[in-house]
Design a protein around this motif. Structure first.
Motif, PDB file in Angstrom:
ATOM      1  N   GLY A 116       0.832  -1.187   0.000  1.00 28.21           N
ATOM      2  CA  GLY A 116       0.000   0.000   0.000  1.00 28.21           C
ATOM      3  C   GLY A 116       0.867   1.238   0.000  1.00 28.21           C
ATOM      4  O   GLY A 116       1.901   1.287   0.683  1.00 28.21           O
ATOM      5  N   ARG A 117       0.466   2.233  -0.777  1.00 26.72           N
ATOM      6  CA  ARG A 117       1.210   3.495  -0.881  1.00 26.72           C
ATOM      7  C   ARG A 117       0.298   4.628  -0.432  1.00 26.72           C
ATOM      8  O   ARG A 117      -0.839   4.741  -0.913  1.00 26.72           O
ATOM      9  CB  ARG A 117       1.683   3.719  -2.315  1.00 26.72           C
ATOM     10  CG  ARG A 117       2.560   2.585  -2.839  1.00 26.72           C
ATOM     11  CD  ARG A 117       2.872   2.751  -4.334  1.00 26.72           C
ATOM     12  NE  ARG A 117       3.576   1.587  -4.842  1.00 26.72           N
ATOM     13  CZ  ARG A 117       4.883   1.401  -4.766  1.00 26.72           C
ATOM     14  NH1 ARG A 117       5.646   2.351  -4.226  1.00 26.72           N
ATOM     15  NH2 ARG A 117       5.448   0.308  -5.228  1.00 26.72           N
ATOM     16  N   VAL A 118       0.810   5.468   0.463  1.00 24.51           N
ATOM     17  CA  VAL A 118      -0.039   6.522   1.003  1.00 24.51           C
ATOM     18  C   VAL A 118       0.811   7.641   1.597  1.00 24.51           C
ATOM     19  O   VAL A 118       1.931   7.395   2.062  1.00 24.51           O
ATOM     20  CB  VAL A 118      -0.989   5.943   2.084  1.00 24.51           C
ATOM     21  CG1 VAL A 118      -0.205   5.480   3.309  1.00 24.51           C
ATOM     22  CG2 VAL A 118      -2.064   6.930   2.478  1.00 24.51           C
ATOM     23  N   THR A 119       0.288   8.850   1.549  1.00 21.62           N
ATOM     24  CA  THR A 119       0.883   9.993   2.226  1.00 21.62           C
ATOM     25  C   THR A 119      -0.186  10.611   3.105  1.00 21.62           C
ATOM     26  O   THR A 119      -1.292  10.891   2.628  1.00 21.62           O
ATOM     27  CB  THR A 119       1.390  11.046   1.225  1.00 21.62           C
ATOM     28  OG1 THR A 119       2.367  10.437   0.356  1.00 21.62           O
ATOM     29  CG2 THR A 119       2.032  12.219   1.946  1.00 21.62           C
ATOM     30  N   LEU A 120       0.098  10.792   4.384  1.00 30.71           N
ATOM     31  CA  LEU A 120      -0.899  11.242   5.345  1.00 30.71           C
ATOM     32  C   LEU A 120      -0.696  12.702   5.730  1.00 30.71           C
ATOM     33  O   LEU A 120       0.435  13.158   5.915  1.00 30.71           O
ATOM     34  CB  LEU A 120      -0.855  10.364   6.595  1.00 30.71           C
ATOM     35  CG  LEU A 120      -1.155   8.885   6.327  1.00 30.71           C
ATOM     36  CD1 LEU A 120      -0.699   8.029   7.493  1.00 30.71           C
ATOM     37  CD2 LEU A 120      -2.625   8.670   6.063  1.00 30.71           C
ATOM     38  N   GLY A 121      -1.802  13.415   5.850  1.00 33.35           N
ATOM     39  CA  GLY A 121      -1.737  14.834   6.193  1.00 33.35           C
ATOM     40  C   GLY A 121      -2.443  15.136   7.497  1.00 33.35           C
ATOM     41  O   GLY A 121      -2.711  14.246   8.312  1.00 33.35           O
ATOM     42  N   LYS A 122      -2.805  16.394   7.697  1.00 30.67           N
ATOM     43  CA  LYS A 122      -3.372  16.877   8.949  1.00 30.67           C
ATOM     44  C   LYS A 122      -4.611  16.118   9.437  1.00 30.67           C
ATOM     45  O   LYS A 122      -4.792  15.942  10.649  1.00 30.67           O
ATOM     46  CB  LYS A 122      -3.706  18.360   8.818  1.00 30.67           C
ATOM     47  CG  LYS A 122      -2.515  19.282   9.055  1.00 30.67           C
ATOM     48  CD  LYS A 122      -2.095  19.281  10.516  1.00 30.67           C
ATOM     49  CE  LYS A 122      -1.065  20.379  10.789  1.00 30.67           C
ATOM     50  NZ  LYS A 122      -0.564  20.333  12.183  1.00 30.67           N
ATOM     51  N   PRO A 123      -5.500  15.668   8.553  1.00 33.75           N
ATOM     52  CA  PRO A 123      -6.671  14.955   9.048  1.00 33.75           C
ATOM     53  C   PRO A 123      -6.347  13.684   9.824  1.00 33.75           C
ATOM     54  O   PRO A 123      -7.199  13.178  10.560  1.00 33.75           O
ATOM     55  CB  PRO A 123      -7.454  14.635   7.763  1.00 33.75           C
ATOM     56  CG  PRO A 123      -7.051  15.705   6.815  1.00 33.75           C
ATOM     57  CD  PRO A 123      -5.587  15.924   7.101  1.00 33.75           C
ATOM     58  N   HIS A 124      -5.127  13.154   9.683  1.00 34.40           N
ATOM     59  CA  HIS A 124      -4.745  11.914  10.354  1.00 34.40           C
ATOM     60  C   HIS A 124      -3.634  12.135  11.389  1.00 34.40           C
ATOM     61  O   HIS A 124      -2.893  11.225  11.734  1.00 34.40           O
ATOM     62  CB  HIS A 124      -4.318  10.885   9.312  1.00 34.40           C
ATOM     63  CG  HIS A 124      -5.416  10.569   8.331  1.00 34.40           C
ATOM     64  ND1 HIS A 124      -5.464  11.110   7.067  1.00 34.40           N
ATOM     65  CD2 HIS A 124      -6.524   9.800   8.460  1.00 34.40           C
ATOM     66  CE1 HIS A 124      -6.550  10.675   6.452  1.00 34.40           C
ATOM     67  NE2 HIS A 124      -7.209   9.888   7.270  1.00 34.40           N
TER      68      HIS A 124
END
Length: 247
Positions: A126-134
């Motif tokens: 899985g590929r993902v970049t997480l921002g402020k909501p998380h």
């Protein structure tokens, strides 16, 4: 996946039953792919809104105005809704494809969303970049979100290997803080299988530093017997196969 005559019916603004998956638009029926495109576009727009909402510092008056607009838009979407247990028209529960998944669903505004792929040998990435909501601690990804990402790739690896199942146990070890805004890889592989029980392991790493483990997980997945799956998923009114014992 054609229309299931046994599926629950839902009501629309004009009253009366509406078969699962049938749009209310005056433009007439649309294909699943057309609806998926529209659902994905709305999901992307809502993710932009969520990100803006958790980062904004606009004046209180502007916050109140935007809140009022958001409630008006919500009422428009409620003109035709499905029940709590109904399966969305864009979903395929037989393969486990969920367009409103909180992890990867294109239509879910709380999903990052993670882009995942798998191979028949029981491996998933899985590929993902997480921002402020998380965010949890300032600047860092919430630990519960990390666990959720790992749980998803574990389950995907198990399913890729031809095993159904629900998570029975999940053990997560956090090795290093996970920074926001960093491209991440979640890598899983299936382990052993004994009867209906299958194990799998996973690692979370930064895409530019795959040798350093940020978090890792061990999972145990138990496939439901067909009769048990029928009882568990009875409220959906559908024959759900992705979480059952495979031959």
């Amino acid at each position: 996946m054609g229309e299931d005559p046994a599926a629950p019916h839902r009501s629309h603004a004009g009253g009366g039953p509406l078969p699962e998956g049938r749009p209310t638009s005056e433009e007439g029926p649309s294909s699943r792919e057309e609806r998926r495109a529209a659902v994905g576009d709305l999901g992307a727009a809502l993710r932009e809104l969520v990100d803006a909402a958790v980062r904004t510092e606009v004046p209180v008056g502007e916050l109140a105005a935007v809140a009022a607009t958001a409630r008006t838009l919500a009422e428009r979407l409620r003109a035709d809704t499905r029940g709590l247990h109904d399966v969305a028209a864009v979903d395929d529960p037989d393969t486990g494809e969920r367009w409103y998944s909180p992890v990867y669903g294109p239509g879910n505004p709380v999903a990052p969303p993670m882009a995942a792929e798998s191979t028949p040998d029981g491996r998933a990435t899985g590929r993902v970049t997480l921002g402020k909501p998380h965010e949890g601690p300032p600047g860092l990804v919430h630990g519960g979100v990390v666990a959720t990402l790992l749980d998803h790739v574990l389950a995907r690896a198990v399913r890729a290997a031809g095993r159904g199942g629900l998570t029975a146990t999940l053990t997560v070890t956090y090795r290093r803080p996970v920074q926001l805004g960093v491209a991440l890889l979640a890598i899983a592989e299936v382990g052993t299988t004994e009867g209906r029980r299958t194990t799998a392991s996973a690692r979370l790493v930064a895409a530019d530093d795959p040798g350093t483990t940020l978090a890792e997980a061990e999972g145990l997945f138990v496939a439901l017997r067909p009769e048990r799956a029928a009882a568990v998923f009875a409220p959906t009114g559908r024959d759900v196969a992705a979480w059952t014992t495979r031959s």
